[in-house]
Design a protein around this motif. Structure first.
Motif, PDB file in Angstrom:
ATOM      1  N   ALA A   1      10.001  15.851  -6.948  1.00 52.77           N
ATOM      2  CA  ALA A   1       9.328  14.553  -6.877  1.00 52.77           C
ATOM      3  C   ALA A   1       9.189  14.062  -5.442  1.00 52.77           C
ATOM      4  O   ALA A   1      10.012  14.354  -4.573  1.00 52.77           O
ATOM      5  N   ILE A   2       8.118  13.325  -5.196  1.00 53.90           N
ATOM      6  CA  ILE A   2       7.858  12.715  -3.891  1.00 53.90           C
ATOM      7  C   ILE A   2       8.150  11.223  -3.993  1.00 53.90           C
ATOM      8  O   ILE A   2       7.703  10.553  -4.920  1.00 53.90           O
ATOM      9  N   ILE A   3       8.923  10.701  -3.050  1.00 59.26           N
ATOM     10  CA  ILE A   3       9.288   9.292  -3.029  1.00 59.26           C
ATOM     11  C   ILE A   3       8.568   8.615  -1.877  1.00 59.26           C
ATOM     12  O   ILE A   3       8.635   9.072  -0.733  1.00 59.26           O
ATOM     13  N   ARG A   4       7.837   7.549  -2.181  1.00 59.81           N
ATOM     14  CA  ARG A   4       7.182   6.755  -1.150  1.00 59.81           C
ATOM     15  C   ARG A   4       7.645   5.305  -1.273  1.00 59.81           C
ATOM     16  O   ARG A   4       7.732   4.766  -2.377  1.00 59.81           O
ATOM     17  N   VAL A   5       7.956   4.695  -0.153  1.00 58.61           N
ATOM     18  CA  VAL A   5       8.370   3.295  -0.132  1.00 58.61           C
ATOM     19  C   VAL A   5       7.461   2.554   0.846  1.00 58.61           C
ATOM     20  O   VAL A   5       7.310   2.952   1.999  1.00 58.61           O
ATOM     21  N   GLY A   6       6.822   1.503   0.371  1.00 58.58           N
ATOM     22  CA  GLY A   6       5.903   0.751   1.211  1.00 58.58           C
ATOM     23  C   GLY A   6       5.913  -0.730   0.892  1.00 58.58           C
ATOM     24  O   GLY A   6       6.516  -1.178  -0.082  1.00 58.58           O
ATOM     25  N   VAL A   7       5.229  -1.481   1.741  1.00 59.85           N
ATOM     26  CA  VAL A   7       5.115  -2.925   1.579  1.00 59.85           C
ATOM     27  C   VAL A   7       3.738  -3.222   1.016  1.00 59.85           C
ATOM     28  O   VAL A   7       2.719  -2.812   1.592  1.00 59.85           O
ATOM     29  N   ARG A   8       3.683  -3.947  -0.102  1.00 59.08           N
ATOM     30  CA  ARG A   8       2.427  -4.167  -0.804  1.00 59.08           C
ATOM     31  C   ARG A   8       1.399  -4.897   0.062  1.00 59.08           C
ATOM     32  O   ARG A   8       0.219  -4.560   0.063  1.00 59.08           O
TER      33      ARG A   8
ATOM     34  N   TYR B   1      11.307  -8.283   4.412  1.00 56.83           N
ATOM     35  CA  TYR B   1      10.322  -7.591   3.592  1.00 56.83           C
ATOM     36  C   TYR B   1      10.723  -7.780   2.131  1.00 56.83           C
ATOM     37  O   TYR B   1      11.672  -7.159   1.648  1.00 56.83           O
ATOM     38  N   ASP B   2      10.025  -8.671   1.440  1.00 54.81           N
ATOM     39  CA  ASP B   2      10.356  -8.972   0.053  1.00 54.81           C
ATOM     40  C   ASP B   2       9.272  -8.520  -0.917  1.00 54.81           C
ATOM     41  O   ASP B   2       9.289  -8.908  -2.080  1.00 54.81           O
TER      42      ASP B   2
ATOM     43  N   TYR C   1      10.785  -3.464  -5.742  1.00 55.91           N
ATOM     44  CA  TYR C   1      12.175  -3.595  -5.338  1.00 55.91           C
ATOM     45  C   TYR C   1      12.585  -5.058  -5.475  1.00 55.91           C
ATOM     46  O   TYR C   1      11.977  -5.935  -4.854  1.00 55.91           O
ATOM     47  N   PRO C   2      13.604  -5.386  -6.282  1.00 57.55           N
ATOM     48  CA  PRO C   2      13.902  -6.784  -6.583  1.00 57.55           C
ATOM     49  C   PRO C   2      14.506  -7.572  -5.423  1.00 57.55           C
ATOM     50  O   PRO C   2      14.483  -8.800  -5.418  1.00 57.55           O
TER      51      PRO C   2
END
Length: 234
Positions: free
Chosen positions: A9-16, A50-51, A69-70
């Protein structure tokens, strides 16, 4: 997650609300439906809160749905090396063969066995991503005369996993070494000392010319060392 995340699996984390702002992410541990993901903030990231962070899990064709992310990621200004770099885990490279006579290394339930003078590979997982040349040092706390040469090979998993080739001393005493230590440095960054959770067994090497048990004849070597069936004389 409702089901285990695949290994590939590829994990990407970003800011909307900021498509240009992304974080490095890598899976560091799996336990059924629970997965620990390490997220590294780029040094050039603007400081602030970053929320509106989202996590995407998928493959090359489809990243899948976005998970919000909560919490809030608070980014502070920092100059210099990463704080408290350390090795979180060490595992024996999975290409280790199951049959000792035909391979250099033998995986045991509670450790790994290697012929003296030969090498085996381990993968060290760090708490921060490192992509530059790294210098590793491996030693035995209770046997300082025991020499291991740890050579860095390459880095993967977004900079968290590092392949190391460990070469044992051809003159090393035969035995079980359980108090092994590993540390690394890169530039001005020096890690904490990692303690191995498994021992390394050093055994005789009949393939090395300097050994008293060296078997030069290939036919005898095949019969006595490599063949699973032996001849019984009576």
């Amino acid at each position: 997650t409702n089901e285990p995340i695949p290994v590939e699996a590829i994990i990407r984390v970003g800011v909307r609300n900021d498509a240009a702002q992304t974080f490095q992410a890598a899976i560091v541990q799996r336990d059924g439906s629970e997965t620990i993901i390490a997220i590294a903030v780029p040094m050039e990231a603007p400081k602030g809160d970053y929320d509106n962070v989202y996590i995407y899990i998928g493959d090359l064709a489809n990243l899948g749905p976005a998970y919000h992310y909560p919490g809030t990621i608070k980014v502070h200004a920092h100059e210099g090396p990463a704080l408290n770099p350390e090795i979180r885990n060490v595992r024996v490279e999975r290409d280790v063969g199951p049959h000792f006579p035909s391979t250099t290394v033998y995986r045991l339930p509670l450790g790994v066995a290697v012929r003296r003078g030969d090498a085996f590979k381990i993968v060290a997982t760090t708490n921060f991503p490192f992509k530059g040349p790294m210098s590793f040092r491996m030693w035995c706390a209770n046997h300082p005369q025991m020499k291991f040469q740890a050579t860095f090979k390459w880095t993967s998993n977004a900079g968290f996993d590092h392949l190391i080739e460990v070469t044992t001393d051809v003159a090393a005493p035969i035995g079980r070494y359980k108090d092994l230590r590993l540390a690394f440095s890169t530039g001005d960054v020096h890690s904490r000392v990692f303690e191995f959770s498994f021992p390394v067994y050093i055994v005789f090497n009949p393939y090395h010319k300097s050994e008293l048990v060296y078997v030069q004849d290939t036919n005898l070597r095949k019969e006595y060392l490599e063949d699973e069936r032996g001849i019984v004389y009576n």
